[in-house]
Enzyme design. Structure first.
Site, mmCIF file in Angstrom:
data_model
loop_
_atom_site.group_PDB
_atom_site.id
_atom_site.type_symbol
_atom_site.label_atom_id
_atom_site.label_comp_id
_atom_site.label_asym_id
_atom_site.label_seq_id
_atom_site.Cartn_x
_atom_site.Cartn_y
_atom_site.Cartn_z
ATOM 1 N N ALA A 67 10.508 33.131 -3.651
ATOM 2 C CA ALA A 67 10.221 33.824 -4.909
ATOM 3 C C ALA A 67 9.752 35.251 -4.659
ATOM 4 O O ALA A 67 8.878 35.763 -5.356
ATOM 5 C CB ALA A 67 9.152 33.054 -5.679
ATOM 6 N N TYR B 211 -21.647 39.383 -40.449
ATOM 7 C CA TYR B 211 -21.847 40.353 -39.364
ATOM 8 C C TYR B 211 -22.633 41.545 -39.884
ATOM 9 O O TYR B 211 -22.255 42.176 -40.878
ATOM 10 C CB TYR B 211 -20.470 40.791 -38.857
ATOM 11 C CG TYR B 211 -20.494 41.721 -37.666
ATOM 12 C CD1 TYR B 211 -21.254 41.427 -36.522
ATOM 13 C CD2 TYR B 211 -19.740 42.888 -37.669
ATOM 14 C CE1 TYR B 211 -21.255 42.273 -35.433
ATOM 15 C CE2 TYR B 211 -19.735 43.749 -36.576
ATOM 16 C CZ TYR B 211 -20.490 43.437 -35.466
ATOM 17 O OH TYR B 211 -20.490 44.290 -34.377
ATOM 18 N N ARG C 93 15.844 43.973 -12.607
ATOM 19 C CA ARG C 93 16.624 43.899 -13.853
ATOM 20 C C ARG C 93 15.790 43.396 -15.034
ATOM 21 O O ARG C 93 16.217 43.479 -16.177
ATOM 22 C CB ARG C 93 17.850 43.004 -13.656
ATOM 23 C CG ARG C 93 18.999 43.718 -12.967
ATOM 24 C CD ARG C 93 20.252 42.882 -13.015
ATOM 25 N NE ARG C 93 20.264 41.872 -11.961
ATOM 26 C CZ ARG C 93 21.097 40.837 -11.938
ATOM 27 N NH1 ARG C 93 21.946 40.657 -12.934
ATOM 28 N NH2 ARG C 93 21.060 39.968 -10.942
ATOM 29 N N ARG D 10 -8.868 30.260 -37.745
ATOM 30 C CA ARG D 10 -9.141 30.909 -36.460
ATOM 31 C C ARG D 10 -9.952 29.966 -35.566
ATOM 32 O O ARG D 10 -10.315 28.863 -35.978
ATOM 33 C CB ARG D 10 -9.865 32.237 -36.717
ATOM 34 C CG ARG D 10 -8.955 33.284 -37.359
ATOM 35 C CD ARG D 10 -9.726 34.484 -37.845
ATOM 36 N NE ARG D 10 -10.463 35.141 -36.762
ATOM 37 C CZ ARG D 10 -11.396 36.066 -36.967
ATOM 38 N NH1 ARG D 10 -11.728 36.409 -38.208
ATOM 39 N NH2 ARG D 10 -12.016 36.620 -35.940
#
Length: 457
Positions: A9, A388, A15, A334
């Site tokens: 590998a 927050y 490319r 989330r």
């Protein structure tokens, strides 16, 4: 006798037009060479060695911690035989068969590797190799056989005569060698058009040593599709996707327009799951029996328990949806969003590190962050937990059967006790006692005949 596998590998992968090493390009969420490594271990390999080049340190970091996996670096690209020789220090003294594969052929089957080992041992050969017949063999080395059908050599495309180029049996570069490999590698030279050290030269060297060359033929031409470009990466990804879709449908999953569904190999699906067109399932997503996922929903590392429902265009990341709960359409869950049994999240509702209790509802247009909502509470349209303060996150706690009116802002840290009511349009920054009604807004004042006076000015 246990075998070892060496994966070549070290190619530059120019490319791919990418800064990322070719072997780390993701294929259904897993690095390209990861498929080759997993196949090697699945074949029963005692040791696996990956020969790397470009981006060697990045590759090592990705696979850090794999047991019995080693990496060696080919500093100069001098050919496949030179690449294999870099593995000698790691496998010195290993007496079992040594299988050699390519790091950019992620579709290679376990049975191919084990078949090579078995064939070499059964025929008492010193070397075994995979071959394949292609209608268009351009670019591959051609297999040369004698009148008895024995392999006598391999000729590369650039070195082949017109007659040899017409041969359709090719060498895809998968081999098995006995323990004399390292001595024989030293006899490979680079007297060819490319000036490289070719692995197929070992055919001649083994034959000169009086050892037989065995072979098996792959009937699956797609098995050895190599990845040298973005287009080939997409081609291989389609093959892997089709395998996964077929696998899950055979186990009872319903896919509507399966060709549109993206699924990663780490995903787990139960019988009677229904996937509508365009669904994306990634990471460690797990869907229980009877779960339905609507069109164009995207789930990553999300658990949906039996009977849960994800409606169309909903995005879930590291979320948990309990039995009978539903989310969407157009909802966003989330990380650490948790829906208890029967909870409902409607369109354009976003949850982050928030838990909705049993049968709690947030029907539309709300944001719940760092919040806990008790069972059977109702969150009105436009409700926001202001979690927050510019420096720190704060928690909002909402008790059982609380009603939060539309367009309210809950300024954390704040607690709304059980059975409390929040009047629509309120800005709440103090705790609300059990059963109380909280109103925090300017008093309405109506000025009579205002519009008429305004027009007459």
């Amino acid at each position: 006798m246990a075998h070892a596998v060496v994966i070549l590998a070290a190619g530059l992968g120019t490319r791919m037009k990418s800064r990322l090493p070719k072997v780390l390009h993701p294929l259904l969420g897993k690095p390209l060479v990861g498929y080759c490594i997993d196949t090697a271990f699945a074949s029963g390999a005692e040791k696996v060695v990956v020969v790397i080049g470009h981006g060697a340190e990045q590759v090592r970091q990705v696979f850090e911690g794999y047991p019995n996996l080693s990496f060696v670096v080919q500093e100069q690209q001098l050919g496949t035989a030179h690449a294999l020789a870099q593995a000698e220090p790691v496998l010195q003294g290993f007496q079992g068969p040594i299988v050699v594969t390519q790091g950019d052929t992620p579709l290679t089957q376990v049975e191919t590797l084990t078949g090579l080992v078995h064939t070499m041992q059964a025929e008492g050969a010193g070397m075994a190799m995979l071959t394949m017949h292609l209608d268009d063999p351009t670019g591959y080395g051609r297999i040369l056989r004698d009148e008895q059908g024995q392999i006598i050599g391999n000729v590369e495309q650039k070195d082949a005569t017109p007659e040899q180029r017409a041969i359709q049996e090719i060498n895809p570069g998968v081999y098995c060698f006995d323990a004399s490999l390292w001595e024989k590698l030293k006899l490979v030279d680079n007297r060819n058009a490319a000036g490289e050290y070719y692995l197929p030269d070992l055919i001649r060297i083994y034959r000169e040593a009086g050892q037989k060359i065995a072979s098996i033929e792959s009937r699956d031409t797609g098995e050895l599709l190599g990845v040298n470009s973005r287009a080939q990466l997409a081609q291989v990804e389609q093959v892997l996707l089709q395998r996964l879709r077929t696998h899950w449908m055979a186990l009872g999953v319903r896919m509507i327009q399966p060709e549109t569904i993206y699924i990663e190999p780490t995903v787990e699906l139960a019988p009677d799951v229904t996937l509508w067109p365009g669904v994306i399932l990634r990471g460690k997503t797990r869907l229980g029996e009877g779960v339905e996922v609507g069109a164009y929903a995207a789930l990553s590392d999300t658990v949906v328990e039996p009977g849960g429902k994800i409606k169309s265009h909903t995005v879930c990341e590291e979320a948990y949806v309990s039995s009978g709960a539903d989310a969407g359409p157009f909802a966003r869950l989330r990380p650490k969003a948790f829906l208890d049994e029967g909870a409902h999240v409607g369109n354009f509702v976003e949850l982050k590190n928030a838990r909705l209790g049993k049968r709690a509802k947030a029907g539309h247009l709300a944001y719940l962050g760092d919040a806990e909502v008790g069972e059977e509470s109702n969150i009105g349209a436009g409700v926001i937990t202001a979690n927050y303060d510019g420096q720190h996150k704060h928690k909002t706690t909402i008790g059982k059967r609380v009603f939060v009116g539309s367009n309210s802002v809950l300024i954390a840290p704040v607690t709304l006790a059980d059975h409390s009511f929040i009047a629509g349009g309120s800005s709440i920054n103090q705790d609300v006692p059990e059963g109380a009604l909280a109103i925090a807004r300017g008093r309405q004042r109506n000025i009579e005949d205002y519009a008429k006076r305004k027009r007459s000015q």
